[in-house]
Structures are given as structure tokens and as C-alpha cells.
Design a protein around this motif. Structure first.
Motif, short mmCIF file in Angstrom:
data_model
loop_
_atom_site.label_atom_id
_atom_site.label_comp_id
_atom_site.label_asym_id
_atom_site.label_seq_id
_atom_site.Cartn_x
_atom_site.Cartn_y
_atom_site.Cartn_z
N ASN A 242 -5.08 -4.68 4.38
CA ASN A 242 -5.25 -4.37 2.96
C ASN A 242 -6.23 -5.35 2.33
O ASN A 242 -6.28 -5.49 1.11
N ARG B 134 -1.61 -14.59 -3.11
CA ARG B 134 -1.11 -15.38 -4.23
C ARG B 134 0.36 -15.76 -4.06
O ARG B 134 0.75 -16.91 -4.30
N VAL B 135 1.18 -14.79 -3.62
CA VAL B 135 2.63 -15.00 -3.59
C VAL B 135 3.04 -16.08 -2.59
O VAL B 135 3.89 -16.93 -2.90
N GLN C 179 2.11 -19.75 -3.94
CA GLN C 179 2.63 -20.07 -5.26
C GLN C 179 4.14 -19.91 -5.38
O GLN C 179 4.80 -20.68 -6.09
N GLU D 103 -3.48 0.91 0.36
CA GLU D 103 -2.06 0.64 0.59
C GLU D 103 -1.16 1.82 0.24
O GLU D 103 -0.02 1.88 0.70
N ARG E 204 7.82 -0.44 0.57
CA ARG E 204 6.85 0.46 1.19
C ARG E 204 7.23 0.75 2.64
O ARG E 204 8.37 0.55 3.04
N ARG F 23 -2.28 -8.98 7.02
CA ARG F 23 -1.66 -8.75 5.71
C ARG F 23 -2.25 -9.71 4.70
O ARG F 23 -2.21 -10.93 4.86
N ARG F 24 -2.82 -9.16 3.63
CA ARG F 24 -3.35 -10.00 2.54
C ARG F 24 -2.80 -9.47 1.21
O ARG F 24 -1.63 -9.57 0.97
N GLY F 25 -3.61 -8.85 0.39
CA GLY F 25 -3.11 -8.28 -0.87
C GLY F 25 -2.38 -9.30 -1.72
O GLY F 25 -2.88 -10.42 -1.96
N ASP F 26 -1.17 -8.94 -2.17
CA ASP F 26 -0.40 -9.82 -3.05
C ASP F 26 0.04 -11.11 -2.35
O ASP F 26 0.33 -12.11 -3.01
N TYR F 27 0.09 -11.09 -1.01
CA TYR F 27 0.51 -12.30 -0.30
C TYR F 27 -0.47 -13.45 -0.45
O TYR F 27 -0.10 -14.62 -0.26
#
Length: 375
Positions: free
Chosen positions: A272, A235-236, A239, A296, A100, A229-233
Motif C-alpha cells: 500500500n 505514523r502509527v 508514534q 487498499e 480489513r 505494509r506501509r500506509g497508516d503504519y
């Protein structure tokens, strides 16, 4: 006697004719030399003008663009011989656009810097041009799809930070790949990179109207852009990368730094994950404003607002980095956000990701450590 005079007159007439012919030939030769000299002068003048404009934009959609960089500034970054080498190069270098906005900006800047360093002409893909040119006045030309398909490319993967081997890359048709995200590639030509990422006038106008609306009649306001910054981070990071993202305590410490240092501070928060921000960022003092809707797919407005602030609080990610880099001023960032054995450290270096003068606040790793103890 009359015959002699006639012959003499004819002879004189012949000499005059020869003289006139020689005069005409001389005049014609001088005219040719003058025209040739003018052509050479115009050619060199055009080169200097082109150089002064710092590679005028060659785009599919935009044919002309007003450049502001003057010749003196250009010469401080690259001498004329280097410029001629790039313009006469038969090579074409490009980079595969991936990710992105923040990723694309990192790829563009890295391509720009490496091509300059190796004296090659850089081109970008139409998809990169379409994405970035919505906001910025790019100058790199765009490579046509049909031309790209016929070029014998040499694929070249680059790491996330600068390396000595990148100073002498062999090949006329290099196609880079990767997610370069380090200032070590291009910070030595910072002013040119900032010029490449100059905002369109309508973007700046819209942002300034927004900022004035927030502050109303207040004077001497210090704007601090906050990107969370949040979103997919969410979890990512824990984990996959064995790391954490910014929490409430980090943001409180960062905001306290600016509140203590500056008299009249306004924090503009973009994220996000705006719902989380509204619940975890204290806005009771009246100096916090939440901007945008966290969409996003359309981050350009949020990015432009952050980049027009005086200072920056970032968490993690390339979006926040580039907003801080363009804004200038003081920057606070989250550091040490992974466990020592994290696989993330194989593709990421803190010292290559954040400028030395930026201020790092260490992350709280206790949630990860507690998880490790439970297992």
C-alpha cells in the motif's frame, strides 16, 4: 350328505380367506419394515455424505458448491460423534467482523476453530461473507439479520492468541469480539483452514495467467511474494506503538536469502506504498516485479498473487501473515520491531504471531533510539 359337503366347503373357504388375510398382513408388515429400514439407511447415508462435504455451504448468494475434501481426511480431524454433536447443537456462535481482509480472515479462522473445539455450530455475519466470499469458497453458514437481532447473545471478548480457558466456553449463543491474529487458535486443523480459504477457480486462473505472463518462456521459476505494509503504519508504529516498520536494509537481506538459495527467483512486490517500494527496492537485476496499484479498498488480487507464490517475504500486519500462511513454503518476517516497553507488546506476542519454522530478521530500532536520545 350334500348339506355336510356344503358346510365343509364353506369352512374350507373360510380358512382360506383367513390364510389370505394373514398372508396379506404379513406381507404388508414386511413392506413397512423394509421401507422404515430404507429411511434409516438413507438418513445415516445423508449424514455421512454431509460430513464428507465438510458442512456444505449455506449462503445467501451461493446455494451449491463443489467440495473436494474426502471423508478420510475429515475423519482424521474430527470423529463422527463430534460431527453429530455439532450438527445437533442448539447453539449458534458467531464473531463480530472488524477490520480489513487480514483481520476478517483471522476472525473467521478463529471462530471456525473455537466452535469446532467446543462442538458448536458457527455462523458468520453477511458483511463477512460478502467480503471473504469474493475470493474464497467459504463453508460456514450466514446468519440472517432478523435472526441475529432476536438471539439472546452472550458477548465474549477474545485475546489475540489462544488460551486454555477457550477450550471450555459455556454458552449456546456466543458472540465473539476482538482481533485474533494467532496461528495458536487453528494451526492444529491447518488443512481444514486452508480448505476454508480455497480460492475460486476464476481467481486461480487469473493469477496463473499473470504469473505466466511475467515469466514468459522461463522454466523452473521460484516465485517469492513480497508484501510491504506501509500506509497508516508509517505514523502509527513510531508514534503510538514505539516501533518501526520494514526498511530498505531488511528487504535487501530477505531478498538476498532467496537469491542465494534458489537459482531462478522472481520477486513479486505488493504494497500500500508502491512509490516507496519502487524507490527503495533494487530492481536492476530484472527479477523484481511490482504488482497492483496499492489500492487498499480492493486488496483481493494482490493477496491472491502473494498466496500463489512459492515463498514469502512479509513485513508486519495480518495481510502479509495470511498470504504467507496460505502460500506455504519458506517465510521471512520482520521481528523485534518495537522497543521493550512498547504498549504493543500487551496485545501482541511474537511467538504467537509467527510460526516457529519461519525465519525472523530483527528490525533496526536505531531511528527510535535516536529519537529517545534527542528527547
Amino acid at each position: 350328505m350334500s348339506s355336510f359337503l356344503s358346510c365343509h366347503a364353506a369352512l374350507c373357504s373360510g380358512k382360506q380367506l383367513c390364510f389370505l388375510i394373514l398372508l396379506l398382513l404379513s406381507t404388508f408388515s414386511l413392506l413397512i419394515m423394509y421401507m422404515f429400514g430404507r429411511m434409516l439407511y438413507r438418513e445415516e447415508n445423508d449424514k455421512l455424505t454431509l460430513f464428507q462435504q465438510n458442512f456444505s455451504k449455506h449462503s445467501v448468494d451461493v446455494t451449491t458448491i463443489e467440495m473436494t475434501t474426502n471423508l478420510t481426511n475429515c475423519l482424521t480431524n474430527e470423529d463422527y460423534m463430534s460431527f453429530k454433536a455439532i450438527r445437533s447443537s442448539k447453539g449458534i456462535w458467531t464473531i463480530i467482523p472488524s477490520g480489513r481482509l487480514g483481520n476478517l480472515m483471522g476472525q473467521y479462522a478463529t471462530l471456525f476453530a473455537l466452535a469446532r473445539l467446543n462442538r458448536k455450530q458457527a455462523y458468520i455475519f453477511p458483511s463477512m461473507a460478502n467480503s471473504l466470499s469474493q475470493t474464497f469458497k467459504l463453508t460456514l453458514p450466514t446468519i440472517h439479520q432478523e435472526a441475529e437481532a432476536k438471539i439472546p447473545w452472550q458477548n465474549y471478548h477474545i485475546a489475540d492468541w489462544m488460551d486454555e480457558r477457550y477450550k471450555n466456553i459455556l454458552g449456546d449463543h456466543i458472540k465473539f469480539s476482538g482481533y485474533p491474529c494467532s496461528w495458536t487458535f487453528y494451526h492444529h486443523i491447518r488443512e481444514e483452514i486452508l480448505h476454508e480459504f480455497s480460492f475460486h477457480e476464476f481467481v486461480t486462473k487469473e493469477v496463473n495467467l499473470y504469473l505466466r505472463k511475467i515469466t514468459a518462456q522461463r522454466q523452473n521459476v521460484t516465485y517469492v511474494g513480497v508484501h510491504v505494509r506501509r500506509g497508516d503504519y508509517v505514523r502509527v508504529m513510531p508514534q503510538v506503538w514505539k516501533g518501526v516498520i520494514a526498511d530498505r536494509n531488511y528487504l535487501e537481506k530477505a531478498m538476498a536469502y532467496f537469491r542465494n538459495k534458489y537459482k531462478d527467483v522472481i520477486f513479486i512486490v505488493t504494497s500500500n506504498g508502491l512509490d516507496w517500494c519502487r524507490k527503495n527496492i533494487d530492481a536492476s537485476k530484472g527479477d523484481v516485479y511490482f504488482s497492483g496499484d496499492g489500492n487498499e479498498s480492493k486488496p483481493q488480487r494482490d493477496f491472491a498473487i502473494l498466496a500463489h507464490c512459492n515463498h514469502t517475504i512479509m513485513t508486519i500486519g495480518t495481510f502479509g501473515f495470511w498470504a504467507a500462511y496460505l502460500a506455504g513454503g519458506e517465510v521471512i518476517y520482520l521481528t523485534n520491531f518495537t522497543l521493550p516497553g512498547s504498549p504493543f507488546l500487551k496485545v501482541f506476542k511474537y511467538e504467537a504471531a509467527f510460526l516457529p519454522e519461519w525465519i525472523g530478521i530483527a528490525a533496526d530500532l536505531s531511528p527510535l533510539l535516536n529519537q529517545s536520545l534527542n528527547f
